[in-house]
Design an enzyme around this catalytic site. Structure first.
Site, PDB file in Angstrom:
ATOM      1  N   LYS A 161      34.644  48.555  38.331  1.00  0.00           N
ATOM      2  CA  LYS A 161      35.285  48.246  39.624  1.00  0.00           C
ATOM      3  C   LYS A 161      35.956  46.882  39.447  1.00  0.00           C
ATOM      4  O   LYS A 161      35.312  45.845  39.537  1.00  0.00           O
ATOM      5  CB  LYS A 161      34.232  48.208  40.722  1.00  0.00           C
ATOM      6  CG  LYS A 161      34.735  48.546  42.101  1.00  0.00           C
ATOM      7  CD  LYS A 161      35.843  47.660  42.614  1.00  0.00           C
ATOM      8  CE  LYS A 161      35.377  46.312  43.085  1.00  0.00           C
ATOM      9  NZ  LYS A 161      36.487  45.374  43.399  1.00  0.00           N
ATOM     10  N   GLY A 210      31.719  36.965  39.167  1.00  0.00           N
ATOM     11  CA  GLY A 210      32.520  36.586  40.323  1.00  0.00           C
ATOM     12  C   GLY A 210      31.899  35.404  41.032  1.00  0.00           C
ATOM     13  O   GLY A 210      31.177  34.611  40.412  1.00  0.00           O
ATOM     14  N   SER A 211      32.129  35.315  42.330  1.00  0.00           N
ATOM     15  CA  SER A 211      31.684  34.133  43.078  1.00  0.00           C
ATOM     16  C   SER A 211      30.174  34.176  43.325  1.00  0.00           C
ATOM     17  O   SER A 211      29.541  35.246  43.292  1.00  0.00           O
ATOM     18  CB  SER A 211      32.430  34.076  44.405  1.00  0.00           C
ATOM     19  OG  SER A 211      32.158  35.246  45.139  1.00  0.00           O
ATOM     20  N   VAL A 214      29.131  36.436  46.466  1.00  0.00           N
ATOM     21  CA  VAL A 214      29.108  37.887  46.227  1.00  0.00           C
ATOM     22  C   VAL A 214      28.015  38.225  45.205  1.00  0.00           C
ATOM     23  O   VAL A 214      27.282  39.205  45.359  1.00  0.00           O
ATOM     24  CB  VAL A 214      30.490  38.393  45.764  1.00  0.00           C
ATOM     25  CG1 VAL A 214      30.420  39.865  45.399  1.00  0.00           C
ATOM     26  CG2 VAL A 214      31.537  38.169  46.850  1.00  0.00           C
ATOM     27  N   GLY A 215      27.881  37.380  44.185  1.00  0.00           N
ATOM     28  CA  GLY A 215      26.880  37.631  43.140  1.00  0.00           C
ATOM     29  C   GLY A 215      25.472  37.718  43.722  1.00  0.00           C
ATOM     30  O   GLY A 215      24.664  38.550  43.296  1.00  0.00           O
ATOM     31  N   GLU A 232      27.050  36.806  36.711  1.00  0.00           N
ATOM     32  CA  GLU A 232      27.606  35.534  36.235  1.00  0.00           C
ATOM     33  C   GLU A 232      28.508  35.005  37.327  1.00  0.00           C
ATOM     34  O   GLU A 232      29.443  35.687  37.747  1.00  0.00           O
ATOM     35  CB  GLU A 232      28.398  35.743  34.939  1.00  0.00           C
ATOM     36  CG  GLU A 232      27.533  36.034  33.737  1.00  0.00           C
ATOM     37  CD  GLU A 232      26.485  34.963  33.500  1.00  0.00           C
ATOM     38  OE1 GLU A 232      26.702  33.797  33.887  1.00  0.00           O
ATOM     39  OE2 GLU A 232      25.421  35.307  32.962  1.00  0.00           O
ATOM     40  N   CYS A 266      35.798  29.808  35.430  1.00  0.00           N
ATOM     41  CA  CYS A 266      34.452  29.457  35.881  1.00  0.00           C
ATOM     42  C   CYS A 266      33.941  28.256  35.108  1.00  0.00           C
ATOM     43  O   CYS A 266      33.085  27.519  35.589  1.00  0.00           O
ATOM     44  CB  CYS A 266      33.513  30.638  35.682  1.00  0.00           C
ATOM     45  SG  CYS A 266      33.490  31.231  34.000  1.00  0.00           S
ATOM     46  N   GLU A 359      32.366  24.727  44.551  1.00  0.00           N
ATOM     47  CA  GLU A 359      33.507  25.096  43.716  1.00  0.00           C
ATOM     48  C   GLU A 359      34.758  25.321  44.584  1.00  0.00           C
ATOM     49  O   GLU A 359      34.732  26.144  45.502  1.00  0.00           O
ATOM     50  CB  GLU A 359      33.126  26.411  43.014  1.00  0.00           C
ATOM     51  CG  GLU A 359      34.049  26.858  41.939  1.00  0.00           C
ATOM     52  CD  GLU A 359      33.668  28.252  41.415  1.00  0.00           C
ATOM     53  OE1 GLU A 359      33.458  29.178  42.226  1.00  0.00           O
ATOM     54  OE2 GLU A 359      33.582  28.401  40.186  1.00  0.00           O
TER      55      GLU A 359
HETATM   56  P1  NAD Z   1      34.746  37.541  43.916  1.00  0.00           P
HETATM   57  O1  NAD Z   1      33.293  37.267  43.989  1.00  0.00           O
HETATM   58  O2  NAD Z   1      35.539  37.387  45.142  1.00  0.00           O
HETATM   59  O3  NAD Z   1      34.999  39.046  43.411  1.00  0.00           O
HETATM   60  C1  NAD Z   1      34.436  39.545  42.212  1.00  0.00           C
HETATM   61  C2  NAD Z   1      34.389  41.055  42.276  1.00  0.00           C
HETATM   62  O4  NAD Z   1      33.426  41.459  43.250  1.00  0.00           O
HETATM   63  C3  NAD Z   1      35.694  41.726  42.685  1.00  0.00           C
HETATM   64  O5  NAD Z   1      35.857  42.896  41.932  1.00  0.00           O
HETATM   65  C4  NAD Z   1      35.462  42.043  44.153  1.00  0.00           C
HETATM   66  O6  NAD Z   1      36.283  43.092  44.630  1.00  0.00           O
HETATM   67  C5  NAD Z   1      34.004  42.418  44.136  1.00  0.00           C
HETATM   68  N1  NAD Z   1      33.300  42.284  45.420  1.00  0.00           N
HETATM   69  C6  NAD Z   1      33.606  41.481  46.462  1.00  0.00           C
HETATM   70  N2  NAD Z   1      32.669  41.596  47.432  1.00  0.00           N
HETATM   71  C7  NAD Z   1      31.754  42.493  46.990  1.00  0.00           C
HETATM   72  C8  NAD Z   1      30.550  43.030  47.527  1.00  0.00           C
HETATM   73  N3  NAD Z   1      30.088  42.655  48.718  1.00  0.00           N
HETATM   74  N4  NAD Z   1      29.875  43.932  46.787  1.00  0.00           N
HETATM   75  C9  NAD Z   1      30.301  44.307  45.563  1.00  0.00           C
HETATM   76  N5  NAD Z   1      31.430  43.832  45.006  1.00  0.00           N
HETATM   77  C10 NAD Z   1      32.151  42.944  45.709  1.00  0.00           C
HETATM   78  O7  NAD Z   1      35.319  36.619  42.722  1.00  0.00           O
HETATM   79  P2  NAD Z   1      36.832  36.395  42.236  1.00  0.00           P
HETATM   80  O8  NAD Z   1      37.576  35.630  43.272  1.00  0.00           O
HETATM   81  O9  NAD Z   1      37.417  37.675  41.739  1.00  0.00           O
HETATM   82  O10 NAD Z   1      36.588  35.452  40.952  1.00  0.00           O
HETATM   83  C11 NAD Z   1      36.437  34.075  41.027  1.00  0.00           C
HETATM   84  C12 NAD Z   1      34.977  33.690  40.928  1.00  0.00           C
HETATM   85  O11 NAD Z   1      34.411  34.232  39.753  1.00  0.00           O
HETATM   86  C13 NAD Z   1      34.760  32.187  40.814  1.00  0.00           C
HETATM   87  O12 NAD Z   1      33.668  31.809  41.607  1.00  0.00           O
HETATM   88  C14 NAD Z   1      34.434  31.984  39.341  1.00  0.00           C
HETATM   89  O13 NAD Z   1      33.677  30.823  39.061  1.00  0.00           O
HETATM   90  C15 NAD Z   1      33.693  33.230  39.028  1.00  0.00           C
HETATM   91  N6  NAD Z   1      33.726  33.546  37.603  1.00  0.00           N
HETATM   92  C16 NAD Z   1      32.566  33.402  36.897  1.00  0.00           C
HETATM   93  C17 NAD Z   1      32.557  33.670  35.530  1.00  0.00           C
HETATM   94  C18 NAD Z   1      31.281  33.537  34.737  1.00  0.00           C
HETATM   95  O14 NAD Z   1      31.195  34.173  33.693  1.00  0.00           O
HETATM   96  N7  NAD Z   1      30.318  32.756  35.177  1.00  0.00           N
HETATM   97  C19 NAD Z   1      33.733  34.083  34.892  1.00  0.00           C
HETATM   98  C20 NAD Z   1      34.897  34.225  35.650  1.00  0.00           C
HETATM   99  C21 NAD Z   1      34.872  33.957  37.011  1.00  0.00           C
END
Ligand code: NAD
Length: 469
Positions: A161, A210-211, A214-215, A232, A266, A359
């Site tokens: 996804k 991701g963030s 959400v994580g 992550e 990130c 962040e």
């Molecule tokens: P995000 O959390 O907004 O989205 C990540 C993914 O989760 C997307 O595919 C999104 O559609 C999905 N999503 C959103 N809400 C959800 C839910 N309730 N349930 C399930 N899935 C859901 O993040 P983003 O804006 O795409 O990416 C930026 C963030 O990612 C930053 O915080 C960055 O630090 C982090 N990031 C971390 C790493 C790492 O390895 N630590 C690497 C890259 C980015």
């Protein structure tokens, strides 16, 4: 749910790069069932067949390198030099996990069996089933692949996804495997949060990047479903500059680590913690940031392109305003045009200010001054995140003291916070990470479960009575 998922080029938001109907959440269970059937066939394929598929995908990635890099530039605004590097890394990841198909899948241990009954005690790693992968937009090819490749190599099916902002890149990742896998083994499922949740509910193992907000939700949902999960997430990464650091080299390194790709990694440096007099480094940093080539990400010399969306731009605007109102000083000209946001360096900000602690995920970093290395360690650790910390200087004792003290999953000495080795474990501490590490051989463990087998020879036949006499 019927609204189309669309990705738009951040440098030219009129350019719709990809458009797709989202996969309705209620369909995901059926798609997972299809993946499960394919997985049974894929498991039987054996290591040579799986490795061959991954190797062909790597070759395709190399053959399509220019087009894929151009797509990354267009879809997420990544500067082209970095986009090319991401494509190179993606191919290397596929090669690495192709080879890993032949890695040992268990250990042999001494059995506790009766002396007259020889046997074996061994462990065996088995695929978990369907891997549900939920990915962000900022490494739109490498992140889906550093999750999917080990999942496939170890015999799993994959439901990916991707982020709506990186839909075309995810579809390009899916096409690498055309004709190489059983039907339905790897499916790219466009959608938003609801589709993501449905993927988590249907999966046997979940990997999220991701963030932090959400994580945390993903980790709870997976735990409720009783499936293993790794998440992550974000960082508020620090660079500690010791008094004997090389000023010019460190300033150039930190400027790139903080502002490159408009700070949308990130691992980007967000806090620069200077031990001793901050004035010389501050001056060098302002000059280094001013020298960064900003603009059209398709230009080979550009290192700072646009931010991904208007929301991301507004986040930087709001952070600058809040920092100013909280007593922070803005050291760079700042400002924005369209989604191009000029890099922002701050100082004199209270370390407890939200801009210092959370962040912003844009081209914004703050300089802090502390009197001692111990105070630097305390400041680094005084946030909820712990992804990566860099330390800069010459005195090996001091470098090690700081490196030992900071709570982060990755430590980089005289190297930028940015930069990831796909063959080493990757992940953070505290709110930056949940669950086991990813990448390297850690990923092979994550996508498999270990079972322990005792294999004993049948008991010896009873000795006939006359022989025993
Ligand atoms: P995000 O959390 O907004 O989205 C990540 C993914 O989760 C997307 O595919 C999104 O559609 C999905 N999503 C959103 N809400 C959800 C839910 N309730 N349930 C399930 N899935 C859901 O993040 P983003 O804006 O795409 O990416 C930026 C963030 O990612 C930053 O915080 C960055 O630090 C982090 N990031 C971390 C790493 C790492 O390895 N630590 C690497 C890259 C980015």
């Amino acid at each position: 749910m019927s609204e189309l998922i669309q990705s738009r080029s951040p440098q030219n938001p009129d350019d719709v790069v990809a458009e797709h109907a989202p996969v309705p959440p209620h369909r995901v269970a059926d798609l997972a069932a299809r993946a499960r059937v394919a997985q049974a066939a894929w498991r039987r394929e054996g290591p040579a067949g799986r490795a061959a598929a991954l190797r062909v995908a790597a070759e395709r990635m190399r053959a399509r390198a220019d087009a894929t890099a151009a797509l990354i530039v267009r879809e997420v605004g990544k500067p082209v030099a970095e986009a090319r590097a991401e494509v190179g890394r993606a191919a290397a990841i596929l090669d690495y996990y192709a080879q890993s198909c032949f890695a040992a899948t268990g250990d042999l241990l001494p059995p506790s069996l009766p002396a007259e009954q020889p046997g074996l005690l061994y462990t065996e790693r088995r695929p978990r089933g369907v891997a549900g992968l939920v990915t962000p937009w900022n490494f739109p090819v490498a992140i889906p692949l550093w999750k999917a490749a080990p999942a496939l190599a170890t015999g799993n099916a994959v439901l990916l996804k991707p982020s709506p902002e990186a839909l075309a890149c995810a579809e390009a990742v899916g096409r690498l495997f055309d004709g190489l896998l059983p039907d339905g083994l790897l499916q790219v499922l466009p959608g938003g949060a609801e589709t993501g949740q449905a993927v988590i509910d249907a999966a046997d193992v979940v990997s999220f990047t991701g963030s932090a907000a959400v994580g945390a939700e993903v980790a709870v949902a997976a735990a409720r479903a009783g499936v293993p999960v790794q998440a992550e997430m974000g960082g508020q990464n620090a660079a500690v500059v010791l008094p004997d650091a090389d000023l010019a080299a460190t300033a150039a390194m930190l400027a790139a680590a903080a502002m490159g790709y408009a700070g949308q990694k990130c691992t980007a440096t967000r806090r620069i913690v200077v031990v001793g007099d901050p004035a010389p480094l501050t001056e060098a940093l302002v000059a280094a940031v001013a020298a960064l080539p900003c603009g059209d990400p398709a230009r080979a010399d550009v290192t700072v392109g646009p931010v991904i969306t208007p929301v991301a731009r507004d986040r930087v605007r709001d952070a600058v305003e809040a920092a100013r109102a909280g007593g922070g000083r803005v050291l760079t000209p700042g400002g924005d045009t369209g989604l191009f946001v000029a890099p922002v360096l701050l100082d004199r900000l209270d370390p407890n200010h939200p801009v210092a602690r959370e962040e912003t995920f844009g081209p914004l970093a703050t300089i802090f001054a502390v009197p001692t290395p111990a105070a630097a360690v305390a400041l680094v650790n005084d946030v909820r995140y712990g992804l990566v910390t860099s330390v800069h200087g010459r005195d090996i004792g001091l470098l090690l003291e700081v490196a030992r003290g900071v709570d982060s999953g990755l430590i980089r000495v005289n190297a930028p916070t940015t930069g990831v080795d796909f063959h080493a474990p990757f992940g953070g501490e505290k709110a930056s990470s949940h669950g086991p590490r990813e990448q390297g051989t850690a990923a092979l463990d994550f996508y498999t479960s270990t079972r322990t087998v005792t294999l004993a020879a049948p008991p010896p036949p009873p000795v006939p009575a006359e022989e025993s006499a």
